[in-house]
Design a protein around this motif. Structure first.
Motif, PDB file in Angstrom:
ATOM      1  N   LEU A   8       0.818  -1.201   0.000  1.00 14.18           N
ATOM      2  CA  LEU A   8       0.000   0.000   0.000  1.00 14.18           C
ATOM      3  C   LEU A   8       0.859   1.260   0.000  1.00 14.18           C
ATOM      4  N   ALA A   9       1.903   1.266   0.822  1.00 17.52           N
ATOM      5  CA  ALA A   9       2.801   2.424   0.860  1.00 17.52           C
ATOM      6  C   ALA A   9       3.518   2.613  -0.466  1.00 17.52           C
ATOM      7  N   LEU A  10       3.955   1.515  -1.073  1.00 18.45           N
ATOM      8  CA  LEU A  10       4.653   1.601  -2.354  1.00 18.45           C
ATOM      9  C   LEU A  10       3.735   2.126  -3.454  1.00 18.45           C
ATOM     10  N   LEU A  11       2.523   1.604  -3.519  1.00 14.04           N
ATOM     11  CA  LEU A  11       1.578   2.060  -4.541  1.00 14.04           C
ATOM     12  C   LEU A  11       1.237   3.534  -4.351  1.00 14.04           C
ATOM     13  N   LEU A  12       1.032   3.950  -3.094  1.00 14.28           N
ATOM     14  CA  LEU A  12       0.725   5.345  -2.819  1.00 14.28           C
ATOM     15  C   LEU A  12       1.889   6.246  -3.194  1.00 14.28           C
ATOM     16  N   VAL A 117       1.999  10.174   7.006  1.00 14.87           N
ATOM     17  CA  VAL A 117       1.884  11.503   6.392  1.00 14.87           C
ATOM     18  C   VAL A 117       0.647  11.577   5.510  1.00 14.87           C
ATOM     19  N   ALA A 118       0.386  10.520   4.749  1.00 16.16           N
ATOM     20  CA  ALA A 118      -0.804  10.501   3.899  1.00 16.16           C
ATOM     21  C   ALA A 118      -2.071  10.597   4.744  1.00 16.16           C
ATOM     22  N   PHE A 119      -2.096   9.911   5.877  1.00 18.98           N
ATOM     23  CA  PHE A 119      -3.266   9.967   6.764  1.00 18.98           C
ATOM     24  C   PHE A 119      -3.503  11.392   7.261  1.00 18.98           C
ATOM     25  N   ALA A 120      -2.436  12.052   7.728  1.00 17.70           N
ATOM     26  CA  ALA A 120      -2.581  13.422   8.217  1.00 17.70           C
ATOM     27  C   ALA A 120      -3.029  14.367   7.099  1.00 17.70           C
TER      28      ALA A 120
END
Length: 407
Positions: A8-12, A117-120
């Motif tokens: 998920l982190a890689l795709l994002l 960071v994406a969540f925030a």
């Protein structure tokens, strides 16, 4: 779970980098300033310390960029994907020297950084773009930022506990509890600095970044010194524990092996980080009472001694530990080694069980571990707690049912 988090982190990250490269950077000066701050924070990471946040300045800068709505009174137009892209690019640049030295960040750390960071940014940027924050203003906006910081901290703690659980198979609940307990330390400084940076840049502009980075740098220096003192303290305990080996009372590496296996069993049983520290220190020093013996016990195997002799050695060991200045909890664990397990604290039960296993299995050939486990199971009526024995069996099963080699 671990593969899912990394994927998920890689795709994002790939999506954010691709979209940002396609459309270009909005407000390049602002993006460059925060990128430099994050890269500098990654350059100053604590390599090999095992701390939960090895790059606090980089984390604070990333969080500040995610919560940035204005720059010197002017609205910003960067979105969630640009926030992720800038953070990923800056973190990778800052990690290059560490990777070259072989001390680069782990994939789990980078995945946590991206997803946190994406969540925030997802929580903050849409509200700001719709003008909700400007409508609320004042105290309401401050309360919203505090709520976002709390949610972001909880999200990061859940990610950290989930990845650690997937990697080690330790119980999730105690891992999450340890992460939350660690939050008031460097984690609170990171969150507070990130929020203050975002608010200060909104009023005074990018000059606020170096000004508000200084307190966190000083905090990082203090934590680094504390970590060094803690490491020295553990090395001192390990050196004291080796006294029985140097004097010939116990086999080489016995205390170290018992300490490592005891900590693994404690993790399996869900002990907290402070209890694990006490457990490790007590396991290292559990045989120090043998220094009072005139005639050494053969191979240092105290588990086979009569109960009265075991209790005398344990009490002498506790007295020695108290004289060394080690915390009192460690001395209690050492003193209670010969008590019936129902009267012992759980840390003493673990040390006693693991020590007996190591003594029984040592030098017994390929079947030693299995034979030792069977003997421990037969002794659960009085000497060993059944839950501890079964936890030890699970730990050994994951390790291939072998002991670390002496050394």
């Amino acid at each position: 779970m671990l593969i899912a988090v990394r994927a998920l982190a890689l795709l994002l990250a790939l999506l954010a980098l691709g979209v940002t490269l396609w459309h270009g950077l909005d407000e390049r000066g602002t993006a460059l300033a925060f990128g430099v701050l994050i890269a500098v924070g990654e350059l100053g990471r604590w390599s090999g310390t095992g701390e939960r946040e090895p790059a606090p300045l980089g984390a604070a800068g990333a969080l500040a960029y995610a919560l940035l709505g204005e720059n010197a009174g002017h609205r910003t137009d960067h979105g969630v994907l640009q926030v992720v892209a800038v953070v990923v690019a800056a973190a990778l640049v800052g990690c290059v020297p560490h990777v070259a030295r072989g001390h680069g960040p782990t994939p789990d750390h980078l995945a946590r950084r991206v997803l946190t960071v994406a969540f925030a940014a997802v929580c903050f940027q849409p509200l700001y773009d719709r003008g909700r924050l400007l409508e609320w203003g004042g105290p309401a906006q401050a309360l919203l930022l505090v709520a976002l910081l709390v949610l972001t901290t909880l999200w990061d703690a859940v990610l950290a506990a989930a990845t650690a659980h997937a990697r080690t198979r330790w119980p999730f609940g105690p891992l999450l509890r340890d992460e939350l307990r660690a939050t008031p330390g460097i984690g609170s400084a990171v969150c507070a600095t990130g929020a203050v940076m975002a608010l200060a840049v909104a009023v005074t502009g990018l000059w606020a970044l170096p000004v508000f980075s200084l307190p966190l740098l000083l905090t990082q220096l203090s934590f680094r010194r504390y970590a060094a003192v803690r490491a020295t303290y553990r090395q001192t305990i390990a050196s004291l524990a080796r006294a029985t080996e140097i004097a010939g009372y116990t086999p080489a590496g016995h205390a170290r092996r018992v300490a490592a296996l005891s900590r693994a069993v404690g993790r399996e049983l869900g002990l907290s980080e402070p209890d694990l520290t006490v457990l490790e220190h007590a396991a290292l020093m559990h045989d120090i009472g043998q220094l009072s013996l005139v005639d050494p016990v053969p191979a240092g195997a105290t588990a086979a001694l009569p109960p009265d002799e075991q209790r005398r050695i344990a009490l002498l060991g506790g007295a020695v530990v108290r004289q060394t200045g080690v915390e009192a909890e460690v001395a209690v664990v050492v003193e209670r080694q010969a008590d019936p397990y129902r009267d012992q604290p759980v840390t003493a039960r673990i040390v006693r069980t693991v020590n007996a296993y190591e003594e029984m299995a040592r030098g017994a050939g390929p079947s030693g571990p299995l034979t030792a486990l069977e003997e421990l199971r037969l002794g659960t009526a009085r000497d060993y707690q059944p839950e501890v024995v079964e936890s030890l069996a699970r730990v050994l099963s994951r390790a291939g049912l072998t002991l670390p080699r002496p050394g």
